[in-house]
Each structure stands twice: as C-alpha cells, then as structure tokens.
Design a protein around this motif. Structure first.
Motif, mmCIF file in Angstrom:
data_model
loop_
_atom_site.group_PDB
_atom_site.id
_atom_site.type_symbol
_atom_site.label_atom_id
_atom_site.label_comp_id
_atom_site.label_asym_id
_atom_site.label_seq_id
_atom_site.Cartn_x
_atom_site.Cartn_y
_atom_site.Cartn_z
ATOM 1 N N ILE A 61 0.806 -1.139 -0.175
ATOM 2 C CA ILE A 61 -0.118 -0.048 0.046
ATOM 3 C C ILE A 61 0.891 1.312 0.053
ATOM 4 O O ILE A 61 0.708 2.241 -0.770
ATOM 5 N N TYR A 108 -5.729 7.493 1.524
ATOM 6 C CA TYR A 108 -5.567 6.422 0.520
ATOM 7 C C TYR A 108 -4.898 5.368 1.334
ATOM 8 O O TYR A 108 -5.597 4.237 1.520
ATOM 9 N N THR A 112 -7.134 2.143 2.490
ATOM 10 C CA THR A 112 -6.824 0.987 1.947
ATOM 11 C C THR A 112 -6.367 -0.144 2.796
ATOM 12 O O THR A 112 -6.760 -1.500 2.806
ATOM 13 N N LYS A 115 -9.431 -1.819 4.323
ATOM 14 C CA LYS A 115 -10.130 -2.894 3.198
ATOM 15 C C LYS A 115 -9.344 -4.177 3.141
ATOM 16 O O LYS A 115 -9.979 -5.200 2.847
ATOM 17 N N THR A 116 -7.940 -4.131 3.173
ATOM 18 C CA THR A 116 -7.051 -5.346 2.461
ATOM 19 C C THR A 116 -6.207 -6.108 3.491
ATOM 20 O O THR A 116 -5.727 -7.220 3.531
#
Length: 136
Positions: A61, A108, A112, A115-116
């Motif tokens: 990321i 961001y 992120t 989410k991941t």
C-alpha cells in the motif's frame, strides 16, 4: 517505516522520522479506541494480525501511494493486542512538499489498510463481543 507492534505508539518518534527539509506538509492520522460503536458501549478492542502478511500488504500500500503521490517519507504503525479506551490503534503519517498530496496519500493508505490488510478487530462490549473489519 511500516510496523506492527504490541507497544503503545510513540507519536513523537514517528513525527521526528517524517520530518524532512523538503517537506512542506506532514499529515498524521491517529486512530484511537473510542468508548462506543453504533451507540453500544465498548469496553476494549482486541486486534489480531497475520504479522508477516500484514506488514507485506501495508508495504504494498505504501509503495502504491508513492507511485501516486510525491511522498518524501511515510510511517505506518498498527497496534495489536488488547487496547483500552483512548489508546491509539494506528498511526499513518505522510510527508510531502504540499498539503494536498499529504492529505490524499494519508487517506488512501488508511482506507486501503482497513479494506485489505489481515488485521482483525474484536469489539468487546459489556454484553458480549463482535469481530469487525474481517476481510474476505
């Protein structure tokens, strides 16, 4: 700087790491344990992680953020273990030349991660507990 820790997050250390003579902006996001969720009182949070994979994913990321924005330095620190109300669960820091890039990259990164990355959160209530943010 990308890390998981069982120790309290030291904001001063992260801020010192992020400082650069070229940076006109340093954006810090601090995620803190609050005393409620959806109007249910929270006693504490418990975080678990698949450490090696979580660090690898957080690094991916950060790498992607560096491709999208001119980041000079970044810090991603996530706690694991049992956290009490008021304790910091995550710190995301981004240093850039200009504020818009710092804000956008920081947002961001945290969005992120939520989410991941394989970090799981259990909310413990007086009347039970519930796993949240479990990724498929």
């Amino acid at each position: 700087m990308v890390t998981l820790t069982s120790e309290p997050i030291d904001v001063s250390t992260a801020l010192n790491y992020l400082q650069s003579d070229q940076a006109g902006a340093i954006d810090l996001f601090l995620g803190v344990v609050r005393d409620n969720t959806q109007e249910r009182p929270v006693d504490r949070l418990e975080y678990e992680a698949y450490d090696r994979m979580a660090i690898s994913e957080m690094q991916k990321i950060a790498d992607e953020a560096q491709r999208q924005w001119p980041i000079l330095r970044y810090a991603i620190i996530h706690r694991k273990g049992t956290l009490q109300i008021g304790e910091m669960a995550v710190l995301i820091g981004v240093a850039t030349a200009h504020r818009a890039d710092a804000f956008d990259a920081c947002r961001y990164i945290i969005d992120t991660i939520k989410k991941t990355v394989p970090i799981w959160k259990k909310e413990v209530f007086t009347s039970g507990e519930e796993w949240v943010n479990a990724h498929p």
